[in-house]
Scaffold this active site. Structure first.
Site, PDB file in Angstrom:
ATOM      1  N   GLY A   1     -29.764   5.784  -4.453  1.00  0.00           N
ATOM      2  CA  GLY A   1     -28.640   5.231  -3.685  1.00  0.00           C
ATOM      3  C   GLY A   1     -27.307   5.626  -4.280  1.00  0.00           C
ATOM      4  N   ALA A   2     -27.278   6.782  -4.947  1.00  0.00           N
ATOM      5  CA  ALA A   2     -26.122   7.164  -5.755  1.00  0.00           C
ATOM      6  C   ALA A   2     -24.904   7.570  -4.949  1.00  0.00           C
ATOM      7  CB  ALA A   2     -26.504   8.299  -6.708  1.00  0.00           C
TER       8      ALA A   2
ATOM      9  N   SER B   1     -32.110  -8.922  -4.352  1.00  0.00           N
ATOM     10  CA  SER B   1     -31.046  -9.639  -3.654  1.00  0.00           C
ATOM     11  C   SER B   1     -31.263 -11.131  -3.808  1.00  0.00           C
ATOM     12  CB  SER B   1     -31.057  -9.286  -2.160  1.00  0.00           C
ATOM     13  OG  SER B   1     -30.186 -10.129  -1.412  1.00  0.00           O
TER      14      SER B   1
ATOM     15  N   TYR C   1     -35.848  -7.996   5.663  1.00  0.00           N
ATOM     16  CA  TYR C   1     -35.047  -7.792   4.464  1.00  0.00           C
ATOM     17  C   TYR C   1     -35.446  -8.776   3.374  1.00  0.00           C
ATOM     18  CZ  TYR C   1     -30.928  -7.071   1.504  1.00  0.00           C
ATOM     19  OH  TYR C   1     -30.091  -6.788   0.453  1.00  0.00           O
TER      20      TYR C   1
ATOM     21  N   ALA D   1     -38.280 -10.403   3.059  1.00  0.00           N
ATOM     22  CA  ALA D   1     -39.643 -10.113   2.610  1.00  0.00           C
ATOM     23  C   ALA D   1     -39.654  -8.936   1.635  1.00  0.00           C
ATOM     24  CB  ALA D   1     -40.534  -9.817   3.811  1.00  0.00           C
ATOM     25  N   ALA D   2     -38.881  -7.894   1.944  1.00  0.00           N
ATOM     26  CA  ALA D   2     -38.843  -6.719   1.074  1.00  0.00           C
ATOM     27  C   ALA D   2     -38.254  -7.047  -0.284  1.00  0.00           C
ATOM     28  CB  ALA D   2     -38.039  -5.607   1.748  1.00  0.00           C
ATOM     29  N   LYS D   3     -37.165  -7.790  -0.290  1.00  0.00           N
ATOM     30  CA  LYS D   3     -36.495  -8.088  -1.557  1.00  0.00           C
ATOM     31  C   LYS D   3     -37.285  -9.084  -2.398  1.00  0.00           C
ATOM     32  CE  LYS D   3     -32.903  -5.385  -1.201  1.00  0.00           C
ATOM     33  NZ  LYS D   3     -32.714  -4.263  -2.143  1.00  0.00           N
TER      34      LYS D   3
ATOM     35  N   ILE E   1     -21.936  -8.755  -2.203  1.00  0.00           N
ATOM     36  CA  ILE E   1     -21.161  -7.719  -2.877  1.00  0.00           C
ATOM     37  C   ILE E   1     -20.349  -6.980  -1.819  1.00  0.00           C
ATOM     38  CG2 ILE E   1     -21.244  -5.704  -4.387  1.00  0.00           C
ATOM     39  CD1 ILE E   1     -22.240  -8.313  -5.668  1.00  0.00           C
TER      40      ILE E   1
END
Length: 263
Positions: A16-17, A147, A160, A162-164, A192
């Site tokens: 994610g750079a 998150s 979202y 569930a993934a985090k 953020i």
């Protein structure tokens, strides 16, 4: 050596750079003397690497455009990083996507797969491919960005959350496997102030039928410190967990959220 300093020759990889948090993480690592492999699905990452190289001419910064959910592409990335840098000391798994807000009855499988793919399968692929290289030269660290929405469920963002949440537990499992050679931790940011956060607010505002400014004011009012965080706040946390100062920390999940949730 100062415990908060990276050792000489430290090589880091950041996914994610090309994004807001990702670039802040690269800057912080480079400022600490690390050479960095910048990874992103966006081809602009190579230009970002060149731009940041101008700010940090004394370290090696290289961009790699790749899909972190693709097994073969991640294998190729691992080989390229080993060939280009010779070693790997830390990995920052920053890449993530936000879900388009939707009630579960309208949340399609394609959106579910997209969100779980980048936010959970991607970290699996990267950890699977890179952990042997981290372990080979005496150890290293992996820090994944989860998150505060991985702490509990939030309406309209089932995929979202569930993934985090899955990422937090995945990291705990891998931390137990890779200890004592490789430390593995997560960071749970709050709100953020990035483009992705703003997109999530707009999506939720549309789903709830209110204005963007109203939903932003409502969400930010929940933060005890009174404001959204900045990408640099997450970068500092990742730098800490990548440094010798965190040498006795693994399997942990660090909240960097302004107090929006106490855990």
């Amino acid at each position: 050596m100062n415990q908060n300093q990276l050792h000489a020759g430290h090589v880091a990889l950041v996914t994610g750079a090309a994004g807001g948090i990702g670039q802040a993480v690269v800057r912080r690592l480079a400022a600490g003397g690390a050479s960095v492999a910048l990874v992103d699905a966006d081809a602009r990452v190579e230009g970002v690497a060149k731009q940041l190289k101008g700010e940090f001419p004394d370290v090696d910064l290289r961009g790699y455009a790749t899909d972190i959910t693709d097994t073969e592409k991640v294998r190729q990335l691992a080989r390229s990083v080993e060939d280009d840098f010779g070693r790997l000391d830390s990995v920052a798994l920053v890449a993530g996507v936000v879900q388009t807000a939707a009630p579960i009855a309208q949340l399609g499988r394609a959106e579910w797969d997209r969100v779980l793919g980048v936010n959970l399968t991607g970290p699996y692929e990267m950890t699977h491919a890179l952990s042997p290289l981290l372990a080979r030269d005496g150890g290293g660290s992996i820090t994944a960005v989860s998150s505060w929405w991985g702490r509990s469920g939030h309406a309209y963002f089932a995929a979202y959350c569930a993934a985090k949440a899955g990422l937090i537990v995945f990291v705990q499992a891998v931390a137990a496997e890779l200890a004592p050679t490789v430390r593995v931790n997560t960071i749970c940011p709050g709100n953020i102030n990035t483009r992705m956060h703003q997109e999530a607010l707009r999506s939720e505002a549309e789903e709830r039928g209110v204005s963007y400014e109203d939903i932003k004011a409502s969400e930010w009012a929940k933060i005890p410190l009174g404001k959204a965080g900045e990408p640099e706040d997450i970068a500092e946390a990742i730098y800490f967990l990548s440094s010798p100062a965190a040498s006795y920390i693994t399997g942990a999940s660090l909240d960097v959220n302004g107090g929006v949730v106490f855990h």
